[in-house]
Design a protein around this motif. Sequence first.
Motif, PDB file in Angstrom:
ATOM      1  N   SER A 111       7.957  32.053  50.422  1.00  0.00           N
ATOM      2  CA  SER A 111       8.561  33.367  50.609  1.00  0.00           C
ATOM      3  C   SER A 111       7.581  34.322  51.270  1.00  0.00           C
ATOM      4  O   SER A 111       6.385  34.286  51.001  1.00  0.00           O
ATOM      5  CB  SER A 111       8.978  33.946  49.248  1.00  0.00           C
ATOM      6  N   SER A 121       8.366  37.570  51.065  1.00  0.00           N
ATOM      7  CA  SER A 121       8.851  38.821  50.505  1.00  0.00           C
ATOM      8  C   SER A 121       7.670  39.739  50.227  1.00  0.00           C
ATOM      9  O   SER A 121       6.561  39.286  49.969  1.00  0.00           O
ATOM     10  CB  SER A 121       9.637  38.567  49.218  1.00  0.00           C
ATOM     11  N   THR A 131      11.544  46.104  47.256  1.00  0.00           N
ATOM     12  CA  THR A 131      11.231  44.726  47.631  1.00  0.00           C
ATOM     13  C   THR A 131      12.074  44.296  48.820  1.00  0.00           C
ATOM     14  O   THR A 131      13.295  44.480  48.833  1.00  0.00           O
ATOM     15  CB  THR A 131      11.480  43.771  46.457  1.00  0.00           C
ATOM     16  N   SER A 170      13.007  40.962  51.185  1.00  0.00           N
ATOM     17  CA  SER A 170      12.935  39.504  51.224  1.00  0.00           C
ATOM     18  C   SER A 170      14.178  38.966  51.921  1.00  0.00           C
ATOM     19  O   SER A 170      15.061  39.722  52.327  1.00  0.00           O
ATOM     20  CB  SER A 170      12.843  38.928  49.804  1.00  0.00           C
ATOM     21  N   PRO A 181      12.462  38.745  56.452  1.00  0.00           N
ATOM     22  CA  PRO A 181      13.770  39.349  56.191  1.00  0.00           C
ATOM     23  C   PRO A 181      14.392  39.747  57.529  1.00  0.00           C
ATOM     24  O   PRO A 181      13.677  40.097  58.475  1.00  0.00           O
ATOM     25  CB  PRO A 181      13.430  40.582  55.342  1.00  0.00           C
ATOM     26  N   ASN A 204      19.567  40.991  55.558  1.00  0.00           N
ATOM     27  CA  ASN A 204      18.805  41.580  54.442  1.00  0.00           C
ATOM     28  C   ASN A 204      18.595  43.075  54.559  1.00  0.00           C
ATOM     29  O   ASN A 204      18.089  43.698  53.632  1.00  0.00           O
ATOM     30  CB  ASN A 204      17.444  40.890  54.336  1.00  0.00           C
TER      31      ASN A 204
END
Length: 367
Positions: A87, A89, A96, A98, A283, A318
Amino acid sequence: MIVILEPSIQKNNYHNLMAYLDNLPNISHRIHEEKGTQQTLTEIYLIGDTASIPKENIETIPGVERVVRVSQPYRILGRHAPDDNRSSSFEYNGVTFSQDNLHVFAGLCAVDTPEHVELMMKALQDNGQVCTRMGAYKPRTSPYSFQGHGKSCLNYVFELAGKYGIKVIAMEITHEIHIQEINEALAQTGHPTGVMLQIGTRNTQNFELLKSVGKQQQFPTLLKRGFGITLEESLNAAEYLASEGNHKVVFALRGMKTHLGDPHRNLVDFTHVPVVKRLTRMPVCIDPSHSVGNRARSPDGLLEVQHATAQGVIAGANMILVDFHPHPEKALVDGPQALLLEELPAFLQDVQIAREAYEKRVSLAAH
């Protein structure tokens, strides 16, 4: 080649590994740490002719979790194996980002007056939103068009954001000096909010700007796809940011400049949302306002910009960058494509419907 260390390993616990890497001929390396809320992930990027290095030799060194050979051009931000589920993120100012969640950045394409900024911020707070877009620096096709208020508006924009609980503002910059101006304005106002630096479609291949933004790690970056270049070229622009040290990058799709998109402003390219997520760990943002370029309503009663938004969201987007304005007829930039503040609740509900449909699709695919 990427060397992935065991989670939360301390630097003094992998000195044997560093000694080994330092002795590799014609190989340099960069260390990147991704600090999460519960653990820190450390990755070491090996640069040079790594084909002759046996990965098994490195994987046996204490502290190493696994080694990944890089075959794709996106060394840092890319996925390098079918089971590469790492990830990228990141958290910024309590938010956050991600590939697993969704944020809406509704706001003014260009800041015009404090009154309009406040009306926008209040509408966002009333609808439970903590992110927005605000344009202070505006690159324009014509040198005679409004270029944005620049640093003169930053203080009141940041103060109003703090007043209404806005945590992150997406703000385009066109020159590295704008980073300093934003930093100074945040300091002068007591850091009431945060800023995501936005690199617009005209600057996607402004490599010196990319390097400058990449070297600073205080602000995350939103990079828009270049409107006249390939997806691969735009993804390599994102890699420029990461190669300089800033891995907190969101990639934005905003439509391609071609007459084939008529009567829309640009050809909507949101089918590339899952493609970007497959090729990279970034993202993915969509900008339906600049893709559609109007507020026309279809026979079913929905705005065409809502349909475009749903296309991106149901494909797994996202982040949504979308234009709103209290009085579009008074907007100094892109008024005809801005939605009304009273349309914000319905827009957000429509986004939620599309997001729930996407989550159901993902759940169905998992069985």
